[in-house]
Enzyme design. Structure first.
Site, PDB file in Angstrom:
ATOM      1  N   GLY A   3       0.821  -1.220   0.000  1.00 19.43           N
ATOM      2  CA  GLY A   3       0.000   0.000   0.000  1.00 19.43           C
ATOM      3  C   GLY A   3       0.843   1.252   0.000  1.00 19.43           C
ATOM      4  O   GLY A   3       0.648   2.147   0.829  1.00 19.43           O
TER       5      GLY A   3
ATOM      6  N   SER B  20      -1.945   0.683  15.166  1.00 14.14           N
ATOM      7  CA  SER B  20      -2.545   1.998  15.422  1.00 14.14           C
ATOM      8  C   SER B  20      -2.777   2.108  16.921  1.00 14.14           C
ATOM      9  O   SER B  20      -3.038   1.088  17.577  1.00 14.14           O
ATOM     10  CB  SER B  20      -3.898   2.114  14.706  1.00 14.14           C
TER      11      SER B  20
ATOM     12  N   ASN C 126       2.116  -2.226   5.512  1.00  6.88           N
ATOM     13  CA  ASN C 126       1.446  -0.941   5.730  1.00  6.88           C
ATOM     14  C   ASN C 126      -0.014  -0.932   5.283  1.00  6.88           C
ATOM     15  O   ASN C 126      -0.844  -0.286   5.919  1.00  6.88           O
ATOM     16  CB  ASN C 126       2.226   0.149   4.988  1.00  6.88           C
TER      17      ASN C 126
ATOM     18  N   TYR D 109     -11.830  -2.340  12.909  1.00  6.49           N
ATOM     19  CA  TYR D 109     -10.470  -1.827  12.678  1.00  6.49           C
ATOM     20  C   TYR D 109      -9.590  -1.994  13.930  1.00  6.49           C
ATOM     21  O   TYR D 109      -8.449  -2.462  13.845  1.00  6.49           O
ATOM     22  CB  TYR D 109     -10.588  -0.360  12.282  1.00  6.49           C
TER      23      TYR D 109
ATOM     24  N   ILE E 253      -2.843  10.763  11.925  1.00 11.48           N
ATOM     25  CA  ILE E 253      -1.845  11.212  10.951  1.00 11.48           C
ATOM     26  C   ILE E 253      -2.594  11.835   9.768  1.00 11.48           C
ATOM     27  O   ILE E 253      -3.621  11.304   9.341  1.00 11.48           O
ATOM     28  CB  ILE E 253      -1.007   9.996  10.459  1.00 11.48           C
TER      29      ILE E 253
ATOM     30  N   THR F  60      -8.371  -5.480  14.454  1.00 14.98           N
ATOM     31  CA  THR F  60      -7.237  -5.880  13.594  1.00 14.98           C
ATOM     32  C   THR F  60      -5.942  -5.221  14.075  1.00 14.98           C
ATOM     33  O   THR F  60      -4.880  -5.841  14.037  1.00 14.98           O
ATOM     34  CB  THR F  60      -7.468  -5.504  12.110  1.00 14.98           C
ATOM     35  N   LYS F  61      -6.043  -3.977  14.534  1.00 13.60           N
ATOM     36  CA  LYS F  61      -4.813  -3.268  14.917  1.00 13.60           C
ATOM     37  C   LYS F  61      -4.251  -3.808  16.229  1.00 13.60           C
ATOM     38  O   LYS F  61      -3.036  -3.750  16.472  1.00 13.60           O
ATOM     39  CB  LYS F  61      -5.085  -1.760  14.984  1.00 13.60           C
TER      40      LYS F  61
ATOM     41  N   SER G 138       1.174   3.439  -2.613  1.00 16.17           N
ATOM     42  CA  SER G 138       0.786   4.441  -3.613  1.00 16.17           C
ATOM     43  C   SER G 138       0.380   5.754  -2.958  1.00 16.17           C
ATOM     44  O   SER G 138       0.366   6.796  -3.604  1.00 16.17           O
ATOM     45  CB  SER G 138      -0.381   3.899  -4.452  1.00 16.17           C
ATOM     46  N   ARG G 139       0.000   5.681  -1.669  1.00 18.76           N
ATOM     47  CA  ARG G 139      -0.511   6.889  -0.991  1.00 18.76           C
ATOM     48  C   ARG G 139      -0.085   6.900   0.477  1.00 18.76           C
ATOM     49  O   ARG G 139       0.374   5.896   1.006  1.00 18.76           O
ATOM     50  CB  ARG G 139      -2.048   6.882  -1.011  1.00 18.76           C
TER      51      ARG G 139
HETATM   52  P1  NDP Z   1      -4.446   5.420   3.026  1.00 22.00           P
HETATM   53  O1  NDP Z   1      -5.903   5.095   2.992  1.00 22.00           O
HETATM   54  O2  NDP Z   1      -4.008   6.807   2.762  1.00 22.00           O
HETATM   55  O3  NDP Z   1      -3.657   4.449   1.992  1.00 22.00           O
HETATM   56  C1  NDP Z   1      -3.912   3.069   2.012  1.00 22.00           C
HETATM   57  C2  NDP Z   1      -2.942   2.362   1.109  1.00 22.00           C
HETATM   58  O4  NDP Z   1      -3.203   0.946   1.207  1.00 22.00           O
HETATM   59  C3  NDP Z   1      -3.091   2.736  -0.360  1.00 22.00           C
HETATM   60  O5  NDP Z   1      -1.822   2.728  -0.948  1.00 22.00           O
HETATM   61  C4  NDP Z   1      -3.951   1.600  -0.931  1.00 22.00           C
HETATM   62  O6  NDP Z   1      -3.712   1.318  -2.310  1.00 22.00           O
HETATM   63  C5  NDP Z   1      -3.445   0.432  -0.097  1.00 22.00           C
HETATM   64  N1  NDP Z   1      -4.393  -0.679   0.000  1.00 22.00           N
HETATM   65  C6  NDP Z   1      -5.654  -0.675   0.487  1.00 22.00           C
HETATM   66  N2  NDP Z   1      -6.179  -1.909   0.398  1.00 22.00           N
HETATM   67  C7  NDP Z   1      -5.230  -2.710  -0.155  1.00 22.00           C
HETATM   68  C8  NDP Z   1      -5.163  -4.084  -0.509  1.00 22.00           C
HETATM   69  N3  NDP Z   1      -6.198  -4.908  -0.312  1.00 22.00           N
HETATM   70  N4  NDP Z   1      -4.023  -4.557  -1.081  1.00 22.00           N
HETATM   71  C9  NDP Z   1      -2.960  -3.739  -1.288  1.00 22.00           C
HETATM   72  N5  NDP Z   1      -2.962  -2.438  -0.964  1.00 22.00           N
HETATM   73  C10 NDP Z   1      -4.084  -1.934  -0.413  1.00 22.00           C
HETATM   74  O7  NDP Z   1      -3.925   4.886   4.440  1.00 22.00           O
HETATM   75  P2  NDP Z   1      -2.885   5.537   5.487  1.00 22.00           P
HETATM   76  O8  NDP Z   1      -1.659   5.928   4.787  1.00 22.00           O
HETATM   77  O9  NDP Z   1      -3.593   6.535   6.295  1.00 22.00           O
HETATM   78  O10 NDP Z   1      -2.602   4.287   6.445  1.00 22.00           O
HETATM   79  C11 NDP Z   1      -1.568   3.374   6.208  1.00 22.00           C
HETATM   80  C12 NDP Z   1      -1.494   2.403   7.375  1.00 22.00           C
HETATM   81  O11 NDP Z   1      -1.306   3.122   8.589  1.00 22.00           O
HETATM   82  C13 NDP Z   1      -2.762   1.572   7.569  1.00 22.00           C
HETATM   83  O12 NDP Z   1      -2.426   0.275   7.989  1.00 22.00           O
HETATM   84  C14 NDP Z   1      -3.499   2.316   8.666  1.00 22.00           C
HETATM   85  O13 NDP Z   1      -4.357   1.468   9.381  1.00 22.00           O
HETATM   86  C15 NDP Z   1      -2.321   2.789   9.516  1.00 22.00           C
HETATM   87  N6  NDP Z   1      -2.646   3.945  10.338  1.00 22.00           N
HETATM   88  C16 NDP Z   1      -3.040   5.147   9.792  1.00 22.00           C
HETATM   89  C17 NDP Z   1      -3.355   6.222  10.609  1.00 22.00           C
HETATM   90  C18 NDP Z   1      -3.759   7.556  10.079  1.00 22.00           C
HETATM   91  O14 NDP Z   1      -4.103   8.429  10.891  1.00 22.00           O
HETATM   92  N7  NDP Z   1      -3.746   7.801   8.783  1.00 22.00           N
HETATM   93  C19 NDP Z   1      -3.306   6.083  12.070  1.00 22.00           C
HETATM   94  C20 NDP Z   1      -2.885   4.799  12.535  1.00 22.00           C
HETATM   95  C21 NDP Z   1      -2.576   3.778  11.692  1.00 22.00           C
HETATM   96  P3  NDP Z   1      -4.483   2.129  -3.513  1.00 22.00           P
HETATM   97  O15 NDP Z   1      -4.198   3.577  -3.295  1.00 22.00           O
HETATM   98  O16 NDP Z   1      -3.835   1.631  -4.755  1.00 22.00           O
HETATM   99  O17 NDP Z   1      -5.920   1.774  -3.419  1.00 22.00           O
END
Ligand code: NDP
Length: 249
Positions: A13, A143, A91, A156, A189, A159-160, A15-16
Site C-alpha cells: 500500500g 494503530s 502498511n 479496525y 496522521i 485488527t490493529k 501508492s498513498r
Molecule cells: P491510506 O488510505 O491513505 O492508503 C492506504 C494504502 O493501502 C493505499 O496505498 C492503498 O492502495 C493500499 N491498499 C488498500 N487496500 C489494499 C489491498 N487490499 N491490497 C494492497 N494495498 C491496499 O492509508 P494511510 O496511509 O492513512 O494508512 C496506512 C497504514 O497506517 C494503515 O495500515 C493504517 O491502518 C495505519 N494507520 C493510519 C493512521 C492515520 O491516521 N492515517 C493512524 C494509525 C494507523 P491504492 O491507493 O492503490 O488503493
C-alpha cells in the site's frame, strides 16, 4: 554509501499516505523498493517517478494483499526481478467504520481480510525468503486505536490489536535467524484516511493530543526507516507509538 544500499524493500500500500512516505524514505536511504498498490496505478507511477528522478530504483506491483494467489505472484515477481528481500513494511490497511449494531458482516470481513489476512499472506512469504537469507526486518503498521479502542471502529481496532499479537509471536519465531519484527502504532496522521474527519471532531481530538496537532506521514516513516535499518540491531517484538503523546491522556 547510503544506509540501505544493496537492500530490497517491499512496502504494501505505498501508492498513498504513510506507505508512500515510507517507500520514499527507504529509497532515499538507498534501498531498491517495491511499490505495491491496490487500485491507484497513477499514484503509484508518481511515486516511482519521484524515486527514479532522485536516482533510485522502484518496481511497481499491483496486488490485493488479502488474496493469497496475488501475494504469491507479487513475491515471485520480486524474486525474479531482484532475487532477494530484506525489508517488509506491512502498511496497507483499510477502515469500514460504523457503530457495532449497524456494522455489516461485510464491513467486518473486509477489514479483517485486508488488515490481518493481508499481513499473514505477506509476512509468511517474506519470512520464507528472510529465513534463508538469515537476515531481514519486518515492520507492521498498527494503530493506537488497537490499544485504546475507538467508537465506530470495532472491526479496525480488533485488527490493529491483533497485529501486535502477530508481531510478538512472529518476532519470537524468527529471532534466532537474526530477523526483527516490530510494530509502529500511529495516532492521528494527516492522510486520506483521516481527511474526512469533520472540523468539530478534529477540534475534539486535538484536545486529547498533547502535541495539539495531527502527525505527518513523514514522521511515521522516520521510525519505519530506523526499524528497517542496521541501526536497529537489538530490538524485536516491540511497538512504538507515534501519536504526539495521545495514549498518555
Ligand atoms: P491510506 O488510505 O491513505 O492508503 C492506504 C494504502 O493501502 C493505499 O496505498 C492503498 O492502495 C493500499 N491498499 C488498500 N487496500 C489494499 C489491498 N487490499 N491490497 C494492497 N494495498 C491496499 O492509508 P494511510 O496511509 O492513512 O494508512 C496506512 C497504514 O497506517 C494503515 O495500515 C493504517 O491502518 C495505519 N494507520 C493510519 C493512521 C492515520 O491516521 N492515517 C493512524 C494509525 C494507523 P491504492 O491507493 O492503490 O488503493
Amino acid at each position: 554509501m547510503a544506509e540501505l544500499t544493496g537492500k530490497v524493500a517491499l512496502v504494501t500500500g505505498s501508492s498513498r499516505g504513510i506507505g508512500r512516505a515510507c517507500v520514499l524514505k527507504l529509497a532515499e536511504a538507498g534501498a531498491r523498493v517495491v511499490i505495491n498498490y491496490f487500485s491507484q496505478l497513477e499514484a503509484a507511477r508518481e511515486v516511482q517517478a519521484q524515486i527514479e528522478a532522485a536516482g533510485g530504483e522502484a518496481l511497481i506491483i499491483q496486488a490485493d494483499i488479502s488474496q493469497s494467489d496475488q501475494v504469491q505472484a507479487m513475491f515471485e515477481q520480486i524474486m525474479a526481478h531482484w532475487g532477494r528481500l530484506d525489508i517488509l513494511v506491512n502498511n496497507a490497511g483499510i477502515t469500514r467504520d460504523g457503530l457495532l449494531l449497524r456494522m455489516q458482516t461485510e464491513d467486518w470481513d473486509d477489514v479483517v481480510s485486508t488488515n490481518l489476512r493481508g499481513l499473514f499472506n505477506c509476512t509468511k512469504r517474506a519470512a520464507k525468503i528472510m529465513l534463508k537469507q538469515k537476515s531481514g526486518k519486518i515492520v507492521n503498521l498498527s494503530s493506537v486505536v488497537g490499544q485504546v479502542g475507538n467508537e465506530g471502529q470495532a472491526n479496525y481496532a480488533t485488527t490493529k490489536a491483533g497485529i501486535l499479537g502477530f508481531t510478538r509471536s512472529v518476532a519470537l519465531e524468527m529471532a534466532s535467524r537474526g530477523i526483527s519484527v516490530n510494530a509502529v502504532a500511529p495516532g492521528y496522521i494527516e492522510s486520506e484516511m483521516t481527511e474526512s474527519i469533520s472540523d468539530a471532531k478534529r477540534a475534539e481530538l486535538l484536545q486529547k493530543i498533547p502535541f495539539q496537532r495531527f502527525g505527518s506521514c513523514e514522521e511515521v516513516a522516520e521510525m519505519v526507516l530506523f526499524l528497517s535499518s542496521d541501526k536497529c540491531r537489538y530490538i524485536t517484538g516491540q511497538t512504538f507509538n507515534i501519536d504526539g503523546g495521545m495514549v498518555m491522556k
